[in-house]
Motif scaffolding. Structure first.
Motif, PDB file in Angstrom:
ATOM      1  N   ARG A   3      41.080  61.215  16.683  1.00  0.00           N
ATOM      2  CA  ARG A   3      42.420  61.219  17.268  1.00  0.00           C
ATOM      3  C   ARG A   3      42.732  59.849  17.833  1.00  0.00           C
ATOM      4  N   PHE A   4      43.855  59.304  17.437  1.00  0.00           N
ATOM      5  CA  PHE A   4      44.381  58.066  18.006  1.00  0.00           C
ATOM      6  C   PHE A   4      45.570  58.433  18.880  1.00  0.00           C
ATOM      7  N   ASP A   5      45.520  58.044  20.155  1.00  0.00           N
ATOM      8  CA  ASP A   5      46.621  58.291  21.079  1.00  0.00           C
ATOM      9  C   ASP A   5      47.219  56.961  21.512  1.00  0.00           C
ATOM     10  N   ASP A   6      48.367  56.616  20.915  1.00  0.00           N
ATOM     11  CA  ASP A   6      49.120  55.421  21.320  1.00  0.00           C
ATOM     12  C   ASP A   6      48.250  54.163  21.255  1.00  0.00           C
ATOM     13  N   VAL A   7      47.526  54.015  20.148  1.00  0.00           N
ATOM     14  CA  VAL A   7      46.558  52.931  20.006  1.00  0.00           C
ATOM     15  C   VAL A   7      47.234  51.666  19.474  1.00  0.00           C
ATOM     16  N   ALA A   8      46.955  50.559  20.137  1.00  0.00           N
ATOM     17  CA  ALA A   8      47.410  49.247  19.681  1.00  0.00           C
ATOM     18  C   ALA A   8      46.193  48.340  19.547  1.00  0.00           C
ATOM     19  N   LEU A  47      37.796  50.314  14.297  1.00  0.00           N
ATOM     20  CA  LEU A  47      38.097  50.987  15.558  1.00  0.00           C
ATOM     21  C   LEU A  47      37.419  52.356  15.608  1.00  0.00           C
ATOM     22  N   ILE A  48      37.474  53.087  14.497  1.00  0.00           N
ATOM     23  CA  ILE A  48      36.837  54.403  14.456  1.00  0.00           C
ATOM     24  C   ILE A  48      35.325  54.274  14.622  1.00  0.00           C
ATOM     25  N   PHE A  49      34.752  53.222  14.007  1.00  0.00           N
ATOM     26  CA  PHE A  49      33.311  53.014  14.057  1.00  0.00           C
ATOM     27  C   PHE A  49      32.862  52.340  15.355  1.00  0.00           C
ATOM     28  N   MET A  50      33.840  51.963  16.185  1.00  0.00           N
ATOM     29  CA  MET A  50      33.561  51.365  17.496  1.00  0.00           C
ATOM     30  C   MET A  50      32.999  49.952  17.410  1.00  0.00           C
ATOM     31  N   SER A  51      33.244  49.266  16.296  1.00  0.00           N
ATOM     32  CA  SER A  51      32.872  47.850  16.221  1.00  0.00           C
ATOM     33  C   SER A  51      34.043  46.963  16.644  1.00  0.00           C
ATOM     34  N   LEU A  52      35.209  47.563  16.861  1.00  0.00           N
ATOM     35  CA  LEU A  52      36.343  46.920  17.528  1.00  0.00           C
ATOM     36  C   LEU A  52      36.804  47.836  18.648  1.00  0.00           C
ATOM     37  N   ARG A  53      37.390  47.256  19.675  1.00  0.00           N
ATOM     38  CA  ARG A  53      37.936  48.044  20.778  1.00  0.00           C
ATOM     39  C   ARG A  53      39.453  47.890  20.793  1.00  0.00           C
ATOM     40  N   PRO A  54      40.180  48.969  21.053  1.00  0.00           N
ATOM     41  CA  PRO A  54      41.645  48.876  21.056  1.00  0.00           C
ATOM     42  C   PRO A  54      42.154  48.055  22.226  1.00  0.00           C
ATOM     43  N   SER A  55      43.313  47.433  22.025  1.00  0.00           N
ATOM     44  CA  SER A  55      43.962  46.711  23.122  1.00  0.00           C
ATOM     45  C   SER A  55      44.622  47.687  24.088  1.00  0.00           C
ATOM     46  N   ASP A  56      45.122  48.788  23.551  1.00  0.00           N
ATOM     47  CA  ASP A  56      45.759  49.834  24.360  1.00  0.00           C
ATOM     48  C   ASP A  56      45.476  51.180  23.718  1.00  0.00           C
ATOM     49  N   GLY A  57      45.650  52.239  24.494  1.00  0.00           N
ATOM     50  CA  GLY A  57      45.525  53.584  23.967  1.00  0.00           C
ATOM     51  C   GLY A  57      44.097  54.105  23.994  1.00  0.00           C
ATOM     52  N   ALA A  58      43.919  55.311  23.449  1.00  0.00           N
ATOM     53  CA  ALA A  58      42.625  55.989  23.464  1.00  0.00           C
ATOM     54  C   ALA A  58      42.278  56.481  22.069  1.00  0.00           C
ATOM     55  N   ILE A  59      40.990  56.393  21.742  1.00  0.00           N
ATOM     56  CA  ILE A  59      40.476  56.873  20.461  1.00  0.00           C
ATOM     57  C   ILE A  59      39.394  57.911  20.734  1.00  0.00           C
ATOM     58  N   TYR A  60      39.522  59.052  20.083  1.00  0.00           N
ATOM     59  CA  TYR A  60      38.545  60.123  20.209  1.00  0.00           C
ATOM     60  C   TYR A  60      37.883  60.350  18.854  1.00  0.00           C
ATOM     61  N   VAL A  61      36.568  60.342  18.843  1.00  0.00           N
ATOM     62  CA  VAL A  61      35.790  60.623  17.630  1.00  0.00           C
ATOM     63  C   VAL A  61      34.835  61.758  17.958  1.00  0.00           C
ATOM     64  N   ARG A  80      26.015  59.277  13.586  1.00  0.00           N
ATOM     65  CA  ARG A  80      26.636  60.431  12.930  1.00  0.00           C
ATOM     66  C   ARG A  80      27.704  60.018  11.921  1.00  0.00           C
ATOM     67  N   ILE A  81      27.880  58.707  11.770  1.00  0.00           N
ATOM     68  CA  ILE A  81      28.915  58.162  10.894  1.00  0.00           C
ATOM     69  C   ILE A  81      28.267  57.326   9.802  1.00  0.00           C
ATOM     70  N   GLY A  82      28.649  57.567   8.557  1.00  0.00           N
ATOM     71  CA  GLY A  82      28.267  56.695   7.460  1.00  0.00           C
ATOM     72  C   GLY A  82      29.405  55.730   7.189  1.00  0.00           C
ATOM     73  N   ILE A  83      29.102  54.454   7.006  1.00  0.00           N
ATOM     74  CA  ILE A  83      30.161  53.476   6.793  1.00  0.00           C
ATOM     75  C   ILE A  83      29.783  52.500   5.689  1.00  0.00           C
ATOM     76  N   VAL A  84      30.766  52.187   4.853  1.00  0.00           N
ATOM     77  CA  VAL A  84      30.602  51.208   3.783  1.00  0.00           C
ATOM     78  C   VAL A  84      31.562  50.057   4.065  1.00  0.00           C
ATOM     79  N   PHE A  85      31.010  48.895   4.409  1.00  0.00           N
ATOM     80  CA  PHE A  85      31.824  47.707   4.649  1.00  0.00           C
ATOM     81  C   PHE A  85      32.055  46.957   3.336  1.00  0.00           C
ATOM     82  N   GLN A  86      33.124  46.157   3.283  1.00  0.00           N
ATOM     83  CA  GLN A  86      33.383  45.368   2.086  1.00  0.00           C
ATOM     84  C   GLN A  86      32.309  44.308   1.866  1.00  0.00           C
ATOM     85  N   ASP A  87      31.659  43.848   2.941  1.00  0.00           N
ATOM     86  CA  ASP A  87      30.607  42.839   2.786  1.00  0.00           C
ATOM     87  C   ASP A  87      29.210  43.469   2.706  1.00  0.00           C
ATOM     88  N   PHE A  88      29.154  44.807   2.528  1.00  0.00           N
ATOM     89  CA  PHE A  88      27.942  45.581   2.226  1.00  0.00           C
ATOM     90  C   PHE A  88      26.954  45.662   3.387  1.00  0.00           C
TER      91      PHE A  88
END
Length: 218
Positions: A3-8, A47-61, A80-88
Motif C-alpha cells: 500500500r502506498f499512501d500519498d507517497v512522493a 521503494l517497495i524493496f526498501m532500498s529507497l526511502r520516500p520523501s513523503d507519505g507511507a509505504i506498507y509491505v 520475504r521478497i525476491g527481486i530482479v534488478f536490471q544490473d543483476f
C-alpha cells in the motif's frame, strides 16, 4: 500486500519523480508495471524493496509500515521478497549455482536440502551447462536468467522483477513468464516492470501505468 499512501519521491532538490501517489495491491495478485523510460518504474520497485526511502507519505509491505522498521526488521522483510534488478547484482566470487542457492543458504537450509532444486531450476532456465561458471564469463542473458532463478528459488511472498525479459529471446521470455505465473498460482504476489508490450498482451492481468509521476491501474 503493498500500500502506498500519498507517497512522493524526489532526488535532492530536483522535481518529484513520484508525485503523491496512492494505490493498493492485494496479496496474491499479478501486475505489470509499465510507462515511458524515465517514468520512475525502477524507483518504485526500490521503494517497495526498501532500498529507497520516500520523501513523503507511507509505504506498507505485508502489513508493515516500512519506515517504522529497524534495520533488523527491514532485513527480515527483504528476505520475504525476491527481486530482479536490471544490473543483476550477482556476486562475482560465487558460481552460478552458488548465486542461485544464496537465498536458501541465508534462510539456514543445508545444501543437501536444496541441491537438487537449485540444479533443476538452473536446467529449466537453460543454465545447466553454466552451473560452475562465474558471473564474469556469463553473457548478459545468462546473468539475467541466473538473477531470476535466484529471485524465485525461495518461493518468496513477493516477486519484483525489473525488465526480466530484456536480454532474452522471445522463447525464453515465454518460459520465464510461465515461471512467474506458476509462482503466482502458489501464492506469490508478482510485479513485473516491463516495456515489452508483446509480453503483457500474453497475460490478462492489471497494469500499473506510471506516467508524469502518477500511477493508474488499468
Amino acid at each position: 500486500m503493498i500500500r502506498f499512501d500519498d507517497v512522493a519521491l524526489r532526488y535532492g532538490s530536483g522535481p518529484d519523480v513520484l508525485r503523491h501517489i496512492t494505490f493498493h495491491i492485494h496479496r496474491g495478485s499479478f501486475h505489470f508495471l509499465t510507462g515511458p523510460s524515465g517514468a520512475g518504474k525502477t524507483s518504485l520497485l526500490k521503494l517497495i524493496f526498501m532500498s529507497l526511502r520516500p520523501s513523503d507519505g507511507a509505504i506498507y509491505v505485508a502489513g508493515q509500515d516500512v519506515e517504522k522498521l529497524d534495520s533488523a526488521g527491514r532485513a527480515g522483510l527483504r528476505r520475504r521478497i525476491g527481486i530482479v534488478f536490471q544490473d543483476f547484482r550477482l556476486l562475482d566470487h560465487l558460481t552460478t549455482w552458488e548465486n542461485v542457492a544464496l537465498p536458501l543458504r541465508v534462510m539456514g537450509l543445508r545444501p543437501n536440502e536444496y541441491r537438487e532444486d537449485v540444479t533443476d531450476l538452473l536446467r529449466w532456465v537453460d543454465l545447466g551447462h553454466r552451473i560452475n561458471a562465474y558471473p564474469e564469463v556469463l553473457s548478459g542473458g545468462e546473468k539475467q536468467r541466473a538473477a531470476i532463478a535466484r529471485a524465485v528459488i525461495g518461493k518468496p511472498e513477493l516477486l519484483l522483477a525489473d525488465e526480466p525479459t530484456g536480454n532474452v529471446d522471445p522463447e525464453m521470455g515465454d518460459r520465464l513468464l510461465r515461471l512467474f505465473i506458476e509462482l503466482n498460482r502458489f501464492g506469490t504476489s508478482v510485479i513485473i516492470a516491463t516495456h515489452d508490450y508483446a509480453l503483457m498482451e500474453k497475460l490478462a492481468v492489471p497494469r500499473l501505468v506510471l506516467q508524469n509521476g502518477q500511477v493508474e491501474i488499468h
